[in-house]
Enzyme design. Structure first.
Site, PDB file in Angstrom:
ATOM      1  N   HIS A   6     -12.372 -13.769   0.664  1.00  0.00           N
ATOM      2  CA  HIS A   6     -12.778 -13.976   2.310  1.00  0.00           C
ATOM      3  C   HIS A   6     -13.516 -12.709   2.881  1.00  0.00           C
ATOM      4  CE1 HIS A   6      -9.019 -16.619   3.355  1.00  0.00           C
ATOM      5  NE2 HIS A   6      -9.773 -17.076   2.302  1.00  0.00           N
TER       6      HIS A   6
ATOM      7  N   HIS B 123      -7.554 -21.279  -6.811  1.00  0.00           N
ATOM      8  CA  HIS B 123      -6.688 -22.364  -6.391  1.00  0.00           C
ATOM      9  C   HIS B 123      -5.719 -22.785  -7.466  1.00  0.00           C
ATOM     10  CE1 HIS B 123      -9.678 -23.084  -3.009  1.00  0.00           C
ATOM     11  NE2 HIS B 123      -8.905 -21.838  -2.756  1.00  0.00           N
TER      12      HIS B 123
END
Length: 825
Positions: free
Chosen positions: A332, A582
């Site tokens: 991020h 993920h």
């Protein structure tokens, strides 16, 4: 406009030098006779070769893959490559040189004799090998096109206005709404810029069709047609504002990433296109989603998810959930892809009944994911379509393939804490004593500032009625899951802790100096933890040492900055390789109280966009203890059902499938197939599925064989996850290749890298020695007071060599800010 194939320029993808100029001139003289003879021989040869290959391929693909090889030699292959890897700039620039300039043609465009930017495409600067394995010859009426592009953009706007008129958007509170509106927020500037990008993409497609260009020529040739910056179709108001003149003597990096590279001020800046490691691979060469190698459709992303990425609990033997959280925090900080938006920034519905029944309402940026009729999960809820909106196209004033826009700065610079614009940073600062804004609970705990927007997609009435709001930080995704919110909170606390200490040491420093010095130290500590604790877990110590990626120690500086190295985030890294994390997501989130007697678990979907427990005393510490005790899921093709159908579900019956979204995003971005990346990373290309058995997990490979028709169809995301990890690393060779190249660029391409010796931005030797004492364990101990104890290396599981220590232990070094006292700067 030339439309011939890449066979004219051997060496653009392969590493064999082109023939000598004299030989080329001779061949050019007799080119028609030679061409006719060669063509006849080529046709006969190809007919024989193809028939043999088809026969052998059919035989090979019908067999089960061989058993696992005794050893994985992929790391040896990676270490034999040249680093950093070449990227699209190299391929397209050499293509330009080859097409527009030859030594014996005075009418071709000439270039200045710049040794850093060589002209001769036959020179060693262009033909020296980098050990890729691409086979030889493997490649890739303006106004009417521009008018058509403008018309298509206007038609898109009309659809958006009609959707707004009917008040049609994604259903508030739905999983898709949370994903597109709350998680993947798109800045209005990006939406404006996307209009210019969409116009030029449509114009390029029209030009390609009118000129009957090949797919390869559309991808590489079209961007060299001409500069359209002075055209009426190049709207300056739809482009990123030009940065202010750079100040080479600036001690502190800019908030938006500009002027890091003084010769290329926008390299790595926010709101700029992603870099590409290889040219884009779109179905039409311009913008449509990637298709199968035979020109047909690829299997639905949901079908791939169901057959290859099944649910199976496989835990990591070495790494904790902290590894997953830190990876997301870093992600991020360096990537935020803009999404296509409707009128007024509305989310775009693609699967609603009204849209499905009235095609005129279908937005051209929809790329919904088909759900098979027999889907084991979604069929229960009669779902046949998963919402998916394409990433916003980056603006440009030239023809060429579609690119995507990164709203974050590319640099590892704490933008996740401080934002990416002066305006955003101003909204986060207290403007006294160098502090960031915060809210303080009744029991004295410091939390992030509240988001008072009750319609932000995160806040809920039963919480804000009691003054418990979601939070704001430098990145809009702060509330996505509570473990991420904790890291945001910890680093905001760390900034303020540093600012208070610096104020004590230097009472005469004003707010600006205190803030910038604290920010500079925070960025240095994030960089140090990432390269000292996190990246070694991905790449392994052997590869880290080979690339010289590890930090220095005891205050030693580096001289690695390379102003010619493009540091921007690679599209393929952001859309595929770095999404390996993920796979590490656990379906259950663990909490452990102080004495360690009470252990609780919560389902992941229950804590997404639900950060409110952080208002409760002790909850943050309980979650941090749970992260350090719970193993992360292993990096493989398996995923928890919490993310393959229940992502962002909330109180709804079903959620999104993150794996399907990842696969579709790769196709949306024109990411080439897995086999292409094998060649890029020096691995031998696979001619059939069985060739992959040396690098892939056998079970995953069997599932892949049952899903894709051809080996050249495998999506990069799926193929990369199926690989066995390199030695002592978390990921396989192709993902390791892309990740290593990117983090090498983020270090060597950052003028403000924390270990630089260049002035005025460098730390003193004494200051840098203290920064080198930074560890994640000390950061967590200092900023989560209730924690009490932690592993020395929180990313690693508890073990003999990684004991759990009290936070007061001297074995967890502290950073002494004494060298920052006035007179030492």
């Amino acid at each position: 406009m030339a439309t011939s194939t890449y066979s004219e320029i051997p060496g653009v993808y392969s590493e064999s030098p082109r023939p000598l100029a004299t030989l080329r001139r001779t061949l050019r003289t007799y080119r028609y006779c030679v061409a006719a003879t060669m063509m006849l021989g080529l046709v006969i040869t190809l007919a024989i070769v193809v028939s043999v290959m088809i026969g052998s391929s059919l035989t090979a693909t019908q067999q089960d893959p061989p058993t696992d090889p005794p050893a994985n030699h992929s790391l040896v292959t990676l270490m034999s490559l040249t680093w950093p890897r070449r990227d699209q700039y190299w391929y397209t620039l050499r293509w330009q040189r080859s097409r527009t300039m030859t030594p014996d043609d005075p009418h071709k465009r000439q270039y200045d004799d710049d040794p850093l930017n060589p002209d001769d495409p036959d020179g060693p600067e262009w033909t020296s090998p980098d050990h890729s394995t691409f086979p030889d010859n493997d490649t890739w009426n303006w106004n009417q096109s521009l008018v058509h592009g403008s018309t298509k953009e206007q038609q898109k706007t009309q659809v958006e206005e009609e959707l707004a008129k009917r008040n049609m958007s994604l259903v508030p509170g739905s999983a898709s709404y949370k994903h597109q509106h709350t998680f993947r927020k798109t800045d209005p500037l990006a939406t404006t810029m996307a209009k210019q990008g969409y116009l030029m993409d449509q114009a390029t497609t029209t030009m390609k069709d009118r000129m009957n260009l090949t797919r390869e020529a559309a991808t590489l040739d079209s961007q060299w047609v001409g500069d359209l910056s002075s055209s009426v179709y190049c709207d300056k108001g739809r482009q990123r504002p030009l940065p202010s003149p750079c100040n080479p003597a600036s001690k502190y990096r800019s908030v938006d990433g500009t002027c890091n590279n003084l010769k290329n001020p926008t390299w790595g800046a926010s709101f700029t296109p992603f870099r590409r490691a290889l040219p884009a691979d779109y179905g039409d060469g311009v913008s449509s989603l990637r298709v199968a190698s035979d020109g047909g459709e690829l299997p639905s992303a949901r079908q791939v998810s169901n057959t290859v990425h099944k649910n199976k609990l496989a835990e990591s033997h070495s790494y904790t959930v902290h590894t997953m959280s830190w990876g997301q925090f870093v992600d991020h900080d360096i990537t935020l892809t803009a999404l296509s938006k409707g009128s007024g920034g509305r989310s775009i519905p693609c699967c609603s009944q009204e849209v499905l029944q009235q095609p005129s309402l279908l937005h051209p940026e929809c790329a919904s994911i088909p759900i098979p009729p027999d889907d084991p999960y979604y069929s229960t809820y009669n779902q046949t379509c998963m919402e998916f909106t394409r990433s916003a196209p980056a603006p440009k004033c030239h023809f060429g393939p579609r690119e995507q826009l990164n709203q974050q700065t590319s640099f590892l610079d704490g933008s996740v804490i401080y934002g990416t614009s002066d305006h955003q940073l101003a909204s986060l600062r207290a403007y006294h004593d160098g502090l960031l804004l915060s809210q303080v609970t009744l029991d004295g705990r410091e939390l992030l500032p509240p988001s008072n927007d009750r319609e932000d997609g995160c806040n809920v009435q039963d919480q804000y009625n009691y003054d418990r709001f979601c939070f704001i930080s430098g990145d809009t995704r702060v509330n996505e899951q509570i473990l991420l919110t904790i890291l945001h909170t910890v680093w905001a606390r760390q900034h303020n802790l540093l600012a208070i200490t610096l104020k004590d040491l230097n009472p005469d420093w004003n707010d600006e100096i205190l803030f910038q010095e604290a920010r500079k130290i925070v960025i240095a500590q994030i960089q140090h933890i990432t390269y000292h604790e996190y990246i070694p877990s991905i790449l392994g110590p052997t590869f880290m040492k080979h690339l010289k990626l590890s930090p220095q120690m005891e205050g030693n500086h580096t001289t690695d900055y390379d102003e010619l190295l493009h540091p921007c985030i690679a599209n393929e890294f952001a859309a595929a390789a770095y999404r390996f994390g993920h796979s590490q997501i656990q379906g259950l989130v663990q909490k452990i109280d102080g004495p360690g007697k009470n252990v609780e678990f919560s389902q992941l979907n229950s804590i997404t966009f639900h950060p409110f427990p952080l208002y409760d005393q002790g909850h943050m510490a309980n979650l941090v203890r749970g992260e350090g005790t719970q193993s992360a899921a292993a990096v493989d093709t398996f995923f928890s059902t919490q993310v393959t159908g229940k992502l962002f579900r909330g109180d709804n019956k079903f959620g999104l499938d993150l794996v399907s979204v990842n696969i579709q995003r790769g196709r949306d971005h024109g990411i080439g197939p897995y086999n292409r990346w094998r060649m890029y990373c020096g691995l031998q290309p696979a001619s059939n599925f069985s060739d992959l058995a040396h690098d892939m997990d056998i079970g995953a490979l069997r599932s892949i064989m049952n899903t894709y028709r051809q080996v050249d169809d495998i999506d990069f995301y799926t193929g990369g996850l199926a690989e066995r990890p390199i030695k002592d690393g978390l990921v396989g060779p192709t993902f390791a290749c892309l990740i290593a190249d990117q983090f090498l660029r983020l270090k060597h391409g950052d003028r403000y890298w924390y270990e630089t010796q260049d002035q005025p931005q460098a730390f003193s030797r004494e200051q840098l020695a203290e920064v080198h004492h930074t560890s994640l364990s000390r950061i967590l101990c200092d900023n989560v007071p209730e924690l009490g104890s932690i592993q020395r290396w929180p990313l690693r599981n508890f073990a003999t060599g990684n004991p759990r220590l009290p936070c007061s232990s001297q074995s967890i070094p502290r950073v002494d800010l004494g060298p920052w006292e006035e007179g030492d700067l």
